[in-house]
Structures are given as C-alpha cells and as structure tokens.
Design an enzyme around this catalytic site. Sequence first.
Site, mmCIF file in Angstrom:
data_model
loop_
_atom_site.group_PDB
_atom_site.id
_atom_site.type_symbol
_atom_site.label_atom_id
_atom_site.label_comp_id
_atom_site.label_asym_id
_atom_site.label_seq_id
_atom_site.Cartn_x
_atom_site.Cartn_y
_atom_site.Cartn_z
ATOM 1 N N HIS A 33 52.038 43.002 40.622
ATOM 2 C CA HIS A 33 51.616 41.618 40.906
ATOM 3 C C HIS A 33 50.887 41.523 42.252
ATOM 4 O O HIS A 33 50.911 40.485 42.905
ATOM 5 C CB HIS A 33 52.807 40.649 40.843
ATOM 6 C CG HIS A 33 53.330 40.495 39.442
ATOM 7 N ND1 HIS A 33 52.744 39.660 38.521
ATOM 8 C CD2 HIS A 33 54.351 41.113 38.804
ATOM 9 C CE1 HIS A 33 53.411 39.749 37.364
ATOM 10 N NE2 HIS A 33 54.376 40.629 37.508
ATOM 11 N N ALA A 122 54.815 47.211 25.809
ATOM 12 C CA ALA A 122 55.771 47.963 26.618
ATOM 13 C C ALA A 122 55.421 47.947 28.100
ATOM 14 O O ALA A 122 56.029 48.659 28.896
ATOM 15 C CB ALA A 122 55.836 49.413 26.116
ATOM 16 N N LEU A 124 52.700 49.119 29.270
ATOM 17 C CA LEU A 124 52.018 50.389 29.533
ATOM 18 C C LEU A 124 50.517 50.284 29.252
ATOM 19 O O LEU A 124 49.823 51.281 29.126
ATOM 20 C CB LEU A 124 52.661 51.506 28.694
ATOM 21 C CG LEU A 124 54.161 51.729 28.971
ATOM 22 C CD1 LEU A 124 54.760 52.730 27.976
ATOM 23 C CD2 LEU A 124 54.396 52.201 30.405
ATOM 24 N N GLU A 159 39.145 40.788 28.649
ATOM 25 C CA GLU A 159 40.527 40.315 28.527
ATOM 26 C C GLU A 159 40.685 38.914 29.126
ATOM 27 O O GLU A 159 41.342 38.046 28.561
ATOM 28 C CB GLU A 159 41.486 41.310 29.192
ATOM 29 C CG GLU A 159 42.934 40.870 29.064
ATOM 30 C CD GLU A 159 43.898 41.975 28.689
ATOM 31 O OE1 GLU A 159 43.461 43.125 28.478
ATOM 32 O OE2 GLU A 159 45.099 41.689 28.600
ATOM 33 N N ASP A 171 45.141 47.398 35.241
ATOM 34 C CA ASP A 171 45.266 48.172 34.000
ATOM 35 C C ASP A 171 43.944 48.833 33.607
ATOM 36 O O ASP A 171 43.897 50.011 33.250
ATOM 37 C CB ASP A 171 45.734 47.269 32.853
ATOM 38 C CG ASP A 171 47.018 46.524 33.193
ATOM 39 O OD1 ASP A 171 47.715 46.944 34.134
ATOM 40 O OD2 ASP A 171 47.315 45.517 32.521
HETATM 41 C C1 GLA Z 1 49.981 43.130 33.953
HETATM 42 C C2 GLA Z 1 48.541 42.742 34.294
HETATM 43 C C3 GLA Z 1 48.059 43.475 35.546
HETATM 44 C C4 GLA Z 1 49.045 43.318 36.704
HETATM 45 C C5 GLA Z 1 50.475 43.621 36.235
HETATM 46 C C6 GLA Z 1 51.484 43.325 37.299
HETATM 47 O O1 GLA Z 1 50.043 44.484 33.603
HETATM 48 O O2 GLA Z 1 47.693 43.049 33.215
HETATM 49 O O3 GLA Z 1 46.778 43.005 35.913
HETATM 50 O O4 GLA Z 1 48.953 42.046 37.278
HETATM 51 O O5 GLA Z 1 50.818 42.878 35.078
HETATM 52 O O6 GLA Z 1 51.340 44.192 38.365
#
Ligand code: GLA
Length: 381
Positions: A33, A122, A124, A159, A171
């Site tokens: 976050h 998950a 991931l 996204e 991600d």
């Molecule tokens: C999800 C979001 C990311 C990030 C994480 C928390 O995976 O897609 O952009 O904010 O939560 O670190």
Amino acid sequence: MTTDTAAVFASAFGDSPDGVWAAPGRINLIGEHTDYNEGFVLPAALPHATRVAARRRSDGLVRLVSAQGDGGVVEFALDGLAPGSVPGWAAYPAGVFWALAEAGHPVGGADLAFVSDVPTGAGLSSSAALECATVLALDELYGLGLDAPGRALLAQRAENAYVGVPCGALDQMASSCCVAGHAYFLDTRTLTGRQVPLDLPAVGLSLLVIDTRVKHDLGDGAYAGLRAGCERAADLLGVRALRDVGAGELAAAEERLPAELRPLVRHVVTEDRRVLDVVALLDAGDPRALGPVLTAGHASLRDDYRVSCPETDLAVATANAAGALGARMMGGGFGGSVLALVETGRLAEVEQAVRAAFAAAGYGAPHVFSAVPSQGAHRVR
Ligand code: GLA
C-alpha cells in the site's frame, strides 16, 4: 507449466501462432500500500506465469481463449471498444487493446490463447500477469518498440481505466521488469528501479508462500476507500503524496490529522522506511535480519492499515511460532497470501504447523509453496 500454449491456440484457432510470450505473478518482499502513495516497493517475480500464444489479424477483430476458462472463444471488434464493453476475465486483455489504442499505438486485431498457473484471487497478481503477457505479445507482434516500464504502465492503465480497479503500479511493474534471482527495488514516484540480488538458497534460506485461499468481499470497495483516505491525508498535510512525509516528521504530521487518518499515514510512512531498511540489509549481505522487519510490516498492516484477516494473521503467527524468521501478508489484503522467510531446513516444519493450525481453526487447507525469484515478462518462442 504442463499445458502447451501453442496447442491450446491450435485447437481454438487452427494453425500455429506467430509466437508465445509469458508474464509472471509476483511476491512482494515489503512495501504494501505504498505504490499509490508514490513510495517504495520490493517485489520479485514468481515462477508461476501466464503464457499467451498469439497471431496478428488484419480485420480489426480480437479472439481470445483461455485454458482456465470454459473453452469458449471471446470475440470483439477493436472498433467500439470502450471501458466495460468486454466483461469477465477477457476484460484484462481487452483493456490492454483499449489502452494501446488510447495511447495512439497502431495495433490491429489478434488471436490470443492463454494458459496460466498463477493462482487467482491469491494476492499474487494473476491480473497483472494476464495484462503484461498481452501487452508484450502485442508490442512484439506490431513492432511498437515499447520498453518494460512503458508496457507496465499501459497494463496498469488497462486495469485502472478499463477494468476499473484503482491499483498502483506495483503488480504490473513487477511482472514486466523483474529479473530472475533478484528483487526489484522500485521507486513508484520516478518509476526508476534497481535489481537487488536475492540468492537466498545460497545462504540456506527460502521464501515460503502460504496462499490462504480466502478472499473476503470487503476487499473490493475497501481498497479504493483506503487510497482515498491516503490522498485526503496528503492534501491536509499539504504534500503531493504521503511519500513526502519523512519518518522523523510522522508525529507532527499525525497531530495535524483527524483521528481516522492517523493510522493510515503511520502505516505508509513506516512501510516506506521498512522497504529502505530491507534493501540496506540485503545490500549488506544480512538477509536473516529481514525477518523482524517483515513481521513488523504485518503488524502495521493488521493494526494500522487494517487489511489483514483472521486467516492471514493465523498464518503469520503460526509460521513465526514454528521457526520462521519473519512473515507478513502480501498484496491488497482481506485474504490472499502470506510470505514467510524460513531456514530451508525448517520449511517442512513450518508448513506442517500452518496446515495443522488451519485445520484446527476449521479453515480450508492453504496452498503452500516456496517461491524462487524468477524472470519478468519475456518471449518464450
Ligand atoms: C494490490 C494492488 C497494488 C498494491 C497492493 C498493495 O496488489 O494491485 O497496486 O497497491 O495491492 O501493496
């Protein structure tokens, strides 16, 4: 991966693809976050990946099939593609076509067949894997000449604006830019990064992923609410993003904020610090010292950010009690996976303890595996 992507392509579309590409899911060592607060993250790519076999089309049509779906082909025309126009799993690749067009890239139609072994729901980043595999395939099929961060940002745009999830860049940057044997230390403000060598097996350590297999509905709206809370706090503090609040300024900053925003700021500011601490420990060749930092990160997500849940809390507490050096939940939260740093010789013991604790609590069996930092998005053939 056992399923042959080209064979899935051939059986759906006849003939062979122009190429096969892959993009991985990710773990995140630390830095949760922080991405939408323009802070730091430290992900690594999983060996689990989404593969796509793809071929150009000249008629402006897109056809998609997934070995993980019901076998049906999703078909749409590029003309008239607009946010929300393609539902379900196909929204992610459709969003990539949309984002490329929006950015003015000359991309025509294509046939794409997907095969993935990234666990879904998950924490991931199976969505990022799907997007990043698509954008890499289209980049190469249409000779766009994009670089890895450029592809990641287009995937994130898909996204955010097409699928409608207000995620940060963690991600997609991880899936596109990671290098095998390394963690990727990324500054999400400048989008510049550094590959940090991460050869844990050489020093007798392993990264254990415990996918709790739970996803609480709460997560969907809560993510946007937390992001909005952080943005409001930054506004009230007169900074561009919470990244600009230094650890030494935290106490003074908290005094200027309403009570409900203080724990959010506390998490983000201390988490950015933890990323820098972890990178310093890795640079100093002291990976065992990461453990307590990971566990402190979990406590912050549990007590301040409040995105953990009983299953992730139990996995962390049990792993640590069974001898892990440290553990934390990963990703957005409200379920998903826990990452534990474990002496390789104690992996079985830790896994057993977590399995037993889950059974005793009446939870479903978790999916447990050890993660080896792997290659970011690449061409397979
Ligand atoms: C999800 C979001 C990311 C990030 C994480 C928390 O995976 O897609 O952009 O904010 O939560 O670190």
